[in-house]
Enzyme design. Sequence first.
Site, mmCIF file in Angstrom:
data_model
loop_
_atom_site.group_PDB
_atom_site.id
_atom_site.type_symbol
_atom_site.label_atom_id
_atom_site.label_comp_id
_atom_site.label_asym_id
_atom_site.label_seq_id
_atom_site.Cartn_x
_atom_site.Cartn_y
_atom_site.Cartn_z
ATOM 1 N N ASP A 95 0.415 -1.464 0.421
ATOM 2 C CA ASP A 95 0.202 0.592 0.069
ATOM 3 C C ASP A 95 0.882 1.012 -0.361
ATOM 4 O O ASP A 95 0.748 2.083 1.112
ATOM 5 C CB ASP A 95 -0.774 0.446 1.399
ATOM 6 C CG ASP A 95 -1.863 -1.327 0.645
ATOM 7 O OD1 ASP A 95 -2.754 -1.604 -0.024
ATOM 8 O OD2 ASP A 95 -2.615 -2.084 2.506
ATOM 9 N N ASP A 102 -6.845 -6.074 -4.169
ATOM 10 C CA ASP A 102 -7.741 -6.044 -2.994
ATOM 11 C C ASP A 102 -9.021 -4.952 -3.979
ATOM 12 O O ASP A 102 -8.597 -3.564 -2.678
ATOM 13 C CB ASP A 102 -6.767 -6.279 -1.555
ATOM 14 C CG ASP A 102 -7.453 -5.193 -0.549
ATOM 15 O OD1 ASP A 102 -9.316 -5.374 -0.481
ATOM 16 O OD2 ASP A 102 -7.087 -4.891 0.300
ATOM 17 N N PHE A 103 -9.847 -4.978 -3.836
ATOM 18 C CA PHE A 103 -10.679 -3.585 -4.419
ATOM 19 C C PHE A 103 -11.889 -3.677 -3.934
ATOM 20 O O PHE A 103 -12.783 -2.870 -4.187
ATOM 21 C CB PHE A 103 -11.150 -3.790 -6.060
ATOM 22 C CG PHE A 103 -9.764 -3.632 -7.114
ATOM 23 C CD1 PHE A 103 -8.539 -2.766 -5.728
ATOM 24 C CD2 PHE A 103 -9.710 -3.435 -8.594
ATOM 25 C CE1 PHE A 103 -7.512 -2.751 -6.992
ATOM 26 C CE2 PHE A 103 -8.769 -2.954 -8.784
ATOM 27 C CZ PHE A 103 -7.963 -2.756 -7.754
ATOM 28 N N LYS A 104 -12.459 -4.862 -2.661
ATOM 29 C CA LYS A 104 -13.507 -4.778 -2.090
ATOM 30 C C LYS A 104 -14.587 -4.686 -2.524
ATOM 31 O O LYS A 104 -15.249 -3.893 -2.088
ATOM 32 C CB LYS A 104 -12.868 -4.106 -0.754
ATOM 33 C CG LYS A 104 -12.066 -4.925 0.048
ATOM 34 C CD LYS A 104 -11.986 -3.788 1.516
ATOM 35 C CE LYS A 104 -10.873 -4.756 2.005
ATOM 36 N NZ LYS A 104 -9.565 -4.020 1.855
ATOM 37 N N ALA A 157 -17.839 -4.225 -4.826
ATOM 38 C CA ALA A 157 -19.325 -4.055 -3.748
ATOM 39 C C ALA A 157 -20.316 -3.091 -3.930
ATOM 40 O O ALA A 157 -20.888 -2.497 -3.469
ATOM 41 C CB ALA A 157 -18.962 -3.428 -1.736
ATOM 42 N N GLU A 217 2.119 -15.797 15.609
ATOM 43 C CA GLU A 217 2.350 -16.900 16.908
ATOM 44 C C GLU A 217 1.109 -17.336 17.795
ATOM 45 O O GLU A 217 0.627 -17.900 18.329
ATOM 46 C CB GLU A 217 3.497 -16.659 18.063
ATOM 47 C CG GLU A 217 3.187 -15.308 19.307
ATOM 48 C CD GLU A 217 4.394 -13.940 19.030
ATOM 49 O OE1 GLU A 217 4.078 -14.251 17.528
ATOM 50 O OE2 GLU A 217 4.345 -13.433 19.319
HETATM 51 O O1 O7M Z 1 0.271 -5.016 7.562
HETATM 52 P P1 O7M Z 1 -1.488 -2.991 7.573
HETATM 53 O O2 O7M Z 1 -2.053 -3.120 8.450
HETATM 54 O O3 O7M Z 1 0.144 -1.885 7.342
HETATM 55 O O4 O7M Z 1 -2.336 -3.652 6.199
HETATM 56 C C1 O7M Z 1 -3.296 -4.979 6.349
HETATM 57 C C2 O7M Z 1 -3.441 -4.752 4.508
HETATM 58 O O5 O7M Z 1 -4.492 -5.534 4.757
HETATM 59 C C3 O7M Z 1 -4.370 -3.365 4.290
HETATM 60 O O6 O7M Z 1 -4.018 -3.260 2.947
HETATM 61 C C4 O7M Z 1 -5.674 -3.061 4.091
HETATM 62 O O7 O7M Z 1 -6.473 -2.359 3.418
HETATM 63 C C5 O7M Z 1 -5.957 -5.101 4.459
HETATM 64 N N1 O7M Z 1 -7.145 -5.642 4.687
HETATM 65 C C6 O7M Z 1 -6.705 -5.653 6.594
HETATM 66 O O8 O7M Z 1 -6.055 -4.760 7.302
HETATM 67 N N2 O7M Z 1 -8.208 -5.614 7.854
HETATM 68 C C7 O7M Z 1 -8.903 -6.569 6.653
HETATM 69 O O9 O7M Z 1 -10.073 -6.436 7.004
HETATM 70 C C8 O7M Z 1 -9.227 -6.493 5.280
HETATM 71 C C9 O7M Z 1 -7.913 -6.254 4.990
HETATM 72 C C10 O7M Z 1 -7.513 -7.129 3.663
HETATM 73 O O10 O7M Z 1 -6.700 -6.821 3.373
HETATM 74 O O11 O7M Z 1 -9.101 -7.169 2.954
HETATM 75 C C11 O7M Z 1 -8.830 -7.767 1.554
#
Ligand code: O7M
Length: 214
Positions: free
Chosen positions: A9, A59-61, A63, A176
């Site tokens: 991201d 990851d475009f969720k 909806a 863990e």
């Molecule tokens: O490790 P992070 O927190 O920097 O990143 C986590 C990634 O997972 C980030 O791309 C979020 O958009 C995604 N994510 C979540 O953190 N929580 C969720 O419940 C769902 C997602 C996700 O990937 O959904 C597909």
Amino acid sequence: MAKLMLALDVLDENKALKIIEEVNDYIDAVKIGYPLVLACGLDVIKKIKDICDKEVIADFKVADIPSTNEKIAKITLKYADGIIVHGFVGEDSVKAVKDVAKNLNKKVIMVTEMSHPGALKFIQPIAEELAEMAKKLEVDAIVVPSTRPQRLKRLKNIANLPIITPGVGAQGGKIEDILNELGEDDYVIVGRAIYQAEDPKNAAKKFKEQIKNI
Ligand code: O7M
């Protein structure tokens, strides 16, 4: 052994590609989402794959109503190996994406419960029904939270599908605490704890080693 999926991201293409080069030996898949694609366009997926030749999940969720979901899936899956959808919009909307993916031999991954605190109010109460729906629709995997290991376990048991699980690292989840639940088809998603680390390569290596200890 479970797999490591990097959540990439970042907002800069050069930075994104540099990180991929650095962590390539330790990751199994890459998850890109709106931050990177809105900044650089869908072409970035091809550039990532040229460097690492790994699965890239969008990851475009997604909806929306079925016909809009179908259009989004058709464009996205020209580039990506899989697409992430929301389940709360209903079976028909997920099925529209699944039909596109099936034709192209690509993956559909469905969100059940999210990892952040706000998820407790609206999405957690319906997450078990979503997991049942995911099972019925035979999606390829579900998204479950590493921040709540008991919920991860419960939702995985209901859906009986592979999981991809965010929340380890920056959101406070610990490998863990979920190791016992992970199998070889499952993916642990890590973003900031790798790409914001002083040494992303070493950070990815450490996560990979922890996952290997299953
Ligand atoms: O490790 P992070 O927190 O920097 O990143 C986590 C990634 O997972 C980030 O791309 C979020 O958009 C995604 N994510 C979540 O953190 N929580 C969720 O419940 C769902 C997602 C996700 O990937 O959904 C597909």
